[in-house]
Write a protein that holds these residues in place. Sequence first.
Motif, PDB file in Angstrom:
ATOM      1  N   VAL A 154       0.921  -1.298   0.050  1.00 20.82           N
ATOM      2  CA  VAL A 154      -0.041  -0.012  -0.021  1.00 20.82           C
ATOM      3  C   VAL A 154       0.977   1.398   0.053  1.00 20.82           C
ATOM      4  CG1 VAL A 154      -1.486   1.320   1.291  1.00 20.82           C
ATOM      5  CG2 VAL A 154      -2.084  -1.091   1.045  1.00 20.82           C
ATOM      6  N   GLU A 158       1.306   4.192  -3.180  1.00 24.95           N
ATOM      7  CA  GLU A 158       1.296   5.576  -2.985  1.00 24.95           C
ATOM      8  C   GLU A 158       2.464   6.361  -3.670  1.00 24.95           C
ATOM      9  OE1 GLU A 158       0.579   5.978   0.990  1.00 24.95           O
ATOM     10  OE2 GLU A 158      -1.572   5.751   1.150  1.00 24.95           O
ATOM     11  N   ARG A 161       2.462   6.018  -7.515  1.00 26.07           N
ATOM     12  CA  ARG A 161       1.600   6.619  -8.391  1.00 26.07           C
ATOM     13  C   ARG A 161       2.103   8.181  -8.368  1.00 26.07           C
ATOM     14  NH1 ARG A 161      -0.941   5.373 -12.099  1.00 26.07           N
ATOM     15  NH2 ARG A 161      -2.324   3.742 -11.197  1.00 26.07           N
ATOM     16  N   GLU A 166      -0.460   9.641 -13.192  1.00 18.35           N
ATOM     17  CA  GLU A 166      -1.633   9.167 -13.296  1.00 18.35           C
ATOM     18  C   GLU A 166      -1.923   8.309 -14.370  1.00 18.35           C
ATOM     19  OE1 GLU A 166      -4.379   9.019 -11.098  1.00 18.35           O
ATOM     20  OE2 GLU A 166      -2.594  10.016  -9.981  1.00 18.35           O
ATOM     21  N   GLU A 192     -10.680  -6.456   2.078  1.00 16.67           N
ATOM     22  CA  GLU A 192     -10.070  -5.245   2.629  1.00 16.67           C
ATOM     23  C   GLU A 192      -8.885  -4.626   1.974  1.00 16.67           C
ATOM     24  OE1 GLU A 192      -8.238  -3.206   6.856  1.00 16.67           O
ATOM     25  OE2 GLU A 192      -8.852  -5.329   6.812  1.00 16.67           O
ATOM     26  N   VAL A 195      -9.310  -3.378  -1.533  1.00 14.06           N
ATOM     27  CA  VAL A 195      -9.895  -1.973  -1.486  1.00 14.06           C
ATOM     28  C   VAL A 195      -8.885  -1.108  -1.179  1.00 14.06           C
ATOM     29  CG1 VAL A 195     -11.548  -0.285  -0.618  1.00 14.06           C
ATOM     30  CG2 VAL A 195     -12.322  -2.719  -1.221  1.00 14.06           C
ATOM     31  N   ARG A 196      -7.926  -1.451  -0.260  1.00 11.67           N
ATOM     32  CA  ARG A 196      -6.900  -0.564  -0.019  1.00 11.67           C
ATOM     33  C   ARG A 196      -5.914  -0.504  -1.114  1.00 11.67           C
ATOM     34  NH1 ARG A 196      -3.750  -2.571   5.132  1.00 11.67           N
ATOM     35  NH2 ARG A 196      -2.691  -0.683   4.773  1.00 11.67           N
ATOM     36  N   ILE A 198      -6.535  -0.674  -4.322  1.00 18.42           N
ATOM     37  CA  ILE A 198      -7.339   0.115  -5.323  1.00 18.42           C
ATOM     38  C   ILE A 198      -7.136   1.841  -4.777  1.00 18.42           C
ATOM     39  CG2 ILE A 198      -9.197   0.674  -6.797  1.00 18.42           C
ATOM     40  CD1 ILE A 198      -9.677  -2.428  -6.138  1.00 18.42           C
ATOM     41  N   ARG A 199      -7.468   2.031  -3.567  1.00 18.54           N
ATOM     42  CA  ARG A 199      -7.453   3.326  -3.238  1.00 18.54           C
ATOM     43  C   ARG A 199      -6.140   4.178  -3.089  1.00 18.54           C
ATOM     44  NH1 ARG A 199     -12.121   2.729   1.716  1.00 18.54           N
ATOM     45  NH2 ARG A 199     -13.980   2.757   0.163  1.00 18.54           N
ATOM     46  N   ALA A 200      -5.180   3.171  -2.967  1.00 20.10           N
ATOM     47  CA  ALA A 200      -3.698   3.820  -2.824  1.00 20.10           C
ATOM     48  C   ALA A 200      -3.007   3.914  -4.376  1.00 20.10           C
ATOM     49  CB  ALA A 200      -2.843   2.772  -2.223  1.00 20.10           C
ATOM     50  N   HIS A 231     -14.626  -1.602  -7.665  1.00 21.90           N
ATOM     51  CA  HIS A 231     -14.083  -0.383  -7.418  1.00 21.90           C
ATOM     52  C   HIS A 231     -13.195   0.034  -8.569  1.00 21.90           C
ATOM     53  CE1 HIS A 231     -15.184  -1.817  -3.308  1.00 21.90           C
ATOM     54  NE2 HIS A 231     -15.028  -0.418  -3.028  1.00 21.90           N
TER      55      HIS A 231
END
Length: 305
Positions: A154, A158, A161, A166, A192, A195-196, A198-200, A231
């Motif tokens: 995770v 970050e 990215r 992007e 969980e 989702v973490r 993907i959000r990261a 997601h």
Amino acid sequence: MKRLLDCAASDFRRMTGKQLKQSIQASEGRVMVAEVIGEFAPLYPAVTNAELAAAFGADLLLLNRFDVFRPVVNSLDVNEPDQIVERLKQLTGRPIGVNLEPVDPNAKRIEHFASLPSGRMATEESLQEAKRLGFDFVCLTGNPKTGVTNDEIVTALETARSVLGEDALIIAGKMHAAGVANETGGNIISEEIVVRFIRAGADIVLMPAPGTVPGVTLDKTEQLVRVAHEHGALVMLTIGTSQEGADESTIRQIALASKMTGADLHHIGDAGYHGIAVPENIMAYSIAIRGRRHTYIRMARSPLR
């Protein structure tokens, strides 16, 4: 945007990472990824393992154990290390990616950890170098005995990215425990964690294919794939357990199970022989998920097209 099934080398050359993701999605679970190791002596010294994997039907090529600060691909005809990635693209006509490993120094061990050079670890500096070398995508994952954890993936996502932008295509996840005690079997990944990731920043979530890791079942994998799709991410199901060296019947079973669970990309590892899957297994897997027509076309399509 063309589906990847119909793309030639010239199409790949024009794609951003986001466009490559769209092209994969449009192929409806019929994309083959082969992992290869360039630092080992190739199966046949006249060609690189990357060329051999491409010749047997791989759509995307993923370099494992590749040190971005000391690039090496044996049997490649280049004098400058900075030209390695570009030359592989020329010879294969395929998008080329690299594994970088988010090592967690605080991981709970179930075995002795290997020591990795900085050029294989997922740091800001190595990600910047991967970008400079011209890789088409980056995969944040862990080899055996490396101590890569989901939490550290995770964090690396970050960073990736931020460094890559992007438009970059980023894959993330674990194929096996990587030596970590509390992330084994069915506990390698959860809803969980998906989702973490993907959000990261993950475009594609990587997870073991059913039948490769104990406890990774059809039902469990199907649910995780559904969560990732809900997601906005794609899923790559992997063979990272040396079963790339199994018989073709086993390969076909894994292939069809992965397709039934909803995989967008199908990965085959590099330990069938020394640094590459059994080449016939790449072809057998490809035929199982998309038939002879698309497999033979991919095998035959010239990188000059």
